[in-house]
Motif scaffolding. Sequence first.
Motif, PDB file in Angstrom:
ATOM      1  N   ALA A  13       0.818  -1.215   0.000  1.00  0.00           N
ATOM      2  CA  ALA A  13       0.000   0.000   0.000  1.00  0.00           C
ATOM      3  C   ALA A  13       0.844   1.253   0.000  1.00  0.00           C
ATOM      4  O   ALA A  13       1.852   1.332   0.683  1.00  0.00           O
ATOM      5  CB  ALA A  13      -0.913  -0.001   1.229  1.00  0.00           C
ATOM      6  N   ILE A  14       0.423   2.215  -0.791  1.00  0.00           N
ATOM      7  CA  ILE A  14       1.024   3.540  -0.801  1.00  0.00           C
ATOM      8  C   ILE A  14      -0.014   4.487  -0.232  1.00  0.00           C
ATOM      9  O   ILE A  14      -1.107   4.637  -0.778  1.00  0.00           O
ATOM     10  CB  ILE A  14       1.408   3.974  -2.220  1.00  0.00           C
ATOM     11  CG1 ILE A  14       2.318   2.929  -2.869  1.00  0.00           C
ATOM     12  CG2 ILE A  14       2.075   5.329  -2.196  1.00  0.00           C
ATOM     13  CD1 ILE A  14       3.651   2.761  -2.201  1.00  0.00           C
ATOM     14  N   ALA A  15       0.307   5.127   0.882  1.00  0.00           N
ATOM     15  CA  ALA A  15      -0.675   5.951   1.580  1.00  0.00           C
ATOM     16  C   ALA A  15      -0.642   7.389   1.095  1.00  0.00           C
ATOM     17  O   ALA A  15       0.398   7.910   0.730  1.00  0.00           O
ATOM     18  CB  ALA A  15      -0.416   5.900   3.082  1.00  0.00           C
ATOM     19  N   SER A 106      -5.215   4.435   0.712  1.00  0.00           N
ATOM     20  CA  SER A 106      -4.010   3.687   0.359  1.00  0.00           C
ATOM     21  C   SER A 106      -4.362   2.720  -0.758  1.00  0.00           C
ATOM     22  O   SER A 106      -5.518   2.337  -0.942  1.00  0.00           O
ATOM     23  CB  SER A 106      -3.450   2.927   1.567  1.00  0.00           C
ATOM     24  OG  SER A 106      -4.403   2.021   2.085  1.00  0.00           O
ATOM     25  N   GLY A 108      -2.383  -0.280  -3.792  1.00  0.00           N
ATOM     26  CA  GLY A 108      -1.205  -0.914  -4.360  1.00  0.00           C
ATOM     27  C   GLY A 108      -1.586  -2.094  -5.215  1.00  0.00           C
ATOM     28  O   GLY A 108      -2.725  -2.587  -5.173  1.00  0.00           O
ATOM     29  N   GLU A 186      -4.872   7.267  -5.805  1.00  0.00           N
ATOM     30  CA  GLU A 186      -4.641   5.895  -5.313  1.00  0.00           C
ATOM     31  C   GLU A 186      -4.733   4.862  -6.442  1.00  0.00           C
ATOM     32  O   GLU A 186      -3.972   3.899  -6.465  1.00  0.00           O
ATOM     33  CB  GLU A 186      -5.634   5.566  -4.202  1.00  0.00           C
ATOM     34  CG  GLU A 186      -5.479   6.407  -2.942  1.00  0.00           C
ATOM     35  CD  GLU A 186      -4.101   6.304  -2.299  1.00  0.00           C
ATOM     36  OE1 GLU A 186      -3.343   5.373  -2.632  1.00  0.00           O
ATOM     37  OE2 GLU A 186      -3.775   7.179  -1.478  1.00  0.00           O
ATOM     38  N   HIS A 189      -1.411   4.612  -8.110  1.00  0.00           N
ATOM     39  CA  HIS A 189      -0.452   3.706  -7.466  1.00  0.00           C
ATOM     40  C   HIS A 189      -0.709   2.260  -7.886  1.00  0.00           C
ATOM     41  O   HIS A 189       0.211   1.526  -8.236  1.00  0.00           O
ATOM     42  CB  HIS A 189      -0.547   3.824  -5.945  1.00  0.00           C
ATOM     43  CG  HIS A 189       0.087   5.056  -5.393  1.00  0.00           C
ATOM     44  ND1 HIS A 189       1.372   5.439  -5.708  1.00  0.00           N
ATOM     45  CD2 HIS A 189      -0.387   6.003  -4.533  1.00  0.00           C
ATOM     46  CE1 HIS A 189       1.671   6.559  -5.065  1.00  0.00           C
ATOM     47  NE2 HIS A 189       0.623   6.926  -4.363  1.00  0.00           N
ATOM     48  N   GLN A 194       4.538   3.132  -8.454  1.00  0.00           N
ATOM     49  CA  GLN A 194       5.198   2.749  -7.215  1.00  0.00           C
ATOM     50  C   GLN A 194       6.383   1.837  -7.524  1.00  0.00           C
ATOM     51  O   GLN A 194       6.378   1.081  -8.492  1.00  0.00           O
ATOM     52  CB  GLN A 194       4.235   2.032  -6.259  1.00  0.00           C
ATOM     53  CG  GLN A 194       3.724   0.687  -6.733  1.00  0.00           C
ATOM     54  CD  GLN A 194       2.805   0.011  -5.726  1.00  0.00           C
ATOM     55  OE1 GLN A 194       1.696  -0.377  -6.056  1.00  0.00           O
ATOM     56  NE2 GLN A 194       3.268  -0.156  -4.501  1.00  0.00           N
ATOM     57  N   PRO A 424       7.608   6.127   5.491  1.00  0.00           N
ATOM     58  CA  PRO A 424       7.029   4.865   5.010  1.00  0.00           C
ATOM     59  C   PRO A 424       5.685   5.087   4.325  1.00  0.00           C
ATOM     60  O   PRO A 424       4.841   5.839   4.808  1.00  0.00           O
ATOM     61  CB  PRO A 424       6.882   4.035   6.291  1.00  0.00           C
ATOM     62  CG  PRO A 424       7.904   4.600   7.228  1.00  0.00           C
ATOM     63  CD  PRO A 424       7.934   6.079   6.932  1.00  0.00           C
ATOM     64  N   GLY A 425       5.496   4.437   3.190  1.00  0.00           N
ATOM     65  CA  GLY A 425       4.256   4.590   2.438  1.00  0.00           C
ATOM     66  C   GLY A 425       4.204   5.840   1.609  1.00  0.00           C
ATOM     67  O   GLY A 425       3.219   6.080   0.921  1.00  0.00           O
ATOM     68  N   SER A 426       5.252   6.655   1.652  1.00  0.00           N
ATOM     69  CA  SER A 426       5.258   7.919   0.940  1.00  0.00           C
ATOM     70  C   SER A 426       6.537   8.124   0.138  1.00  0.00           C
ATOM     71  O   SER A 426       6.498   8.579  -1.002  1.00  0.00           O
ATOM     72  CB  SER A 426       5.074   9.078   1.936  1.00  0.00           C
ATOM     73  OG  SER A 426       5.083  10.318   1.290  1.00  0.00           O
TER      74      SER A 426
END
Length: 483
Positions: A13-15, A106, A108, A186, A189, A194, A424-426
């Motif tokens: 997951a990419i937040a 989030s 992915g 989202e 991503h 990503q 993290p996630g960013s």
Amino acid sequence: MSALINITLRFAAIALTSACLLSAVHAQSTITVITTADGPTEGFNDPTPVTPVGGNPGTTLGAQRLFLFESAAAVWAELLNSPVEIIVNAQFSPQSCSPMGSVLGSAGGTTVHADFTNAPVAGVWYSAALASSLAGSDLNGGTPEINTTFNSAIDTGCSGSVGWYYGVDGNPPPDRINLFPVVLHELGHGLGFQTFTSVTTGQFISGTPDIWTQFMFDTEFDDFWINLSQPQRQASAINDPDLVWDGPSVNGAVPEALDPSQQLTVSTPPALAGNYPAMMASYGPPVPIDGLPGDFVFVDDGTAPDATDGCEALTPASAGDVNGNIAVIRRGTCNFTDKTLNAQAAGATAVLIANNVPDGLPPMGGDAPGITIPSIGISQQLGNDIQAQLPSPGVSGVLDYDFVNLAGTTNGFLRLHAPNPVAPGSSVSHWTTAATPSLLMEPAITPDLFDDVDLSLNLFEDIGWSVNFPTEEIFSDSFETIL
């Protein structure tokens, strides 16, 4: 032909933290949304009655969420060509939420694949949606290519806003968060915006690089991530402003898509004379195109532990010094907008906010309609150097623009988000926040974003997607307003 390789991810997951739809030709993609993760009365199935709003005809909360989500998916479907259906598993669920910061959503890819039929580059991972599209067959066996989650708690008012805005017209009221660009972001991503390389360790998944490593370039190491050692990649992930994207489609579009960068030109004293990079604020008016000159004065609010943070009204003596001059303020303790309003009340013509950490520039985010003077962020070192020259011999200069080095670029290449420490996630899987105008795939959505996917479409072309560029020319609305 190499054998098909694939790996299932634990939801990488990419937040994301706190006009009309684009027209394109020859659209070939189908993006299908499924909502099986939500219970019978929650999320997309929430039966709460609502009034249709902003082009969204839904009469229940769940129906409005689904209509908006499918409308955002349709934007990507128009722009990306795929002979294979792309399935998105979507849900609304309570996430972290407070006035100090909230997770908006989030997303992915669910799997990565390498060495499949028609893979443009051998021996590298591709996200599930892109891999299936390139292969011309469903490499996921009918299971979703993308997982997404959005924060249902936003509708409780926990973030300080009233809730999500479910309209699809790009005109949210000021007390609501526009959901449309969040969903668009989202989905981006999930479609491949990503890297799957660890940004904390620099390690490849199962020792195999991903397609992003072919284009992530570190100008300090002078090489692409695929060629760097694991410790070098780990260092590069926090190496702002030297981590950039070097792909032909993005590189070709940057000159038309980005504005000149903000800078501070110091004229006196000679020891400090020169041009210094600066960060434009998201609030208040921009610096005039022909520059804003003045003398620099550090503020004093008379309050410990740091009287130069400008978080309280300035002392009478400091207000007298600041009046008619450019106020210099230290970052920290309170919002950028509060500092600017205090300096404005004292008669400052503009504000410089010096960073409180050694690396980078302050992000200069915020929103305050009452601000009428420009603000820019400068480095901690420049702030220290200015303070060392005050009150005598004094420092003067001009807030102006660099028309050669565009906003968010290094040596002409668009920067990736690489803060120190890692976020993290960013980190890495976003564009830099220094880009102007704001880009969809930055780590935070800004109020001027709606349905323009801007340079993310060029990045998709770089990594292998067949794309349909909008018929409109890419241009910068925000900079044209100050010409």
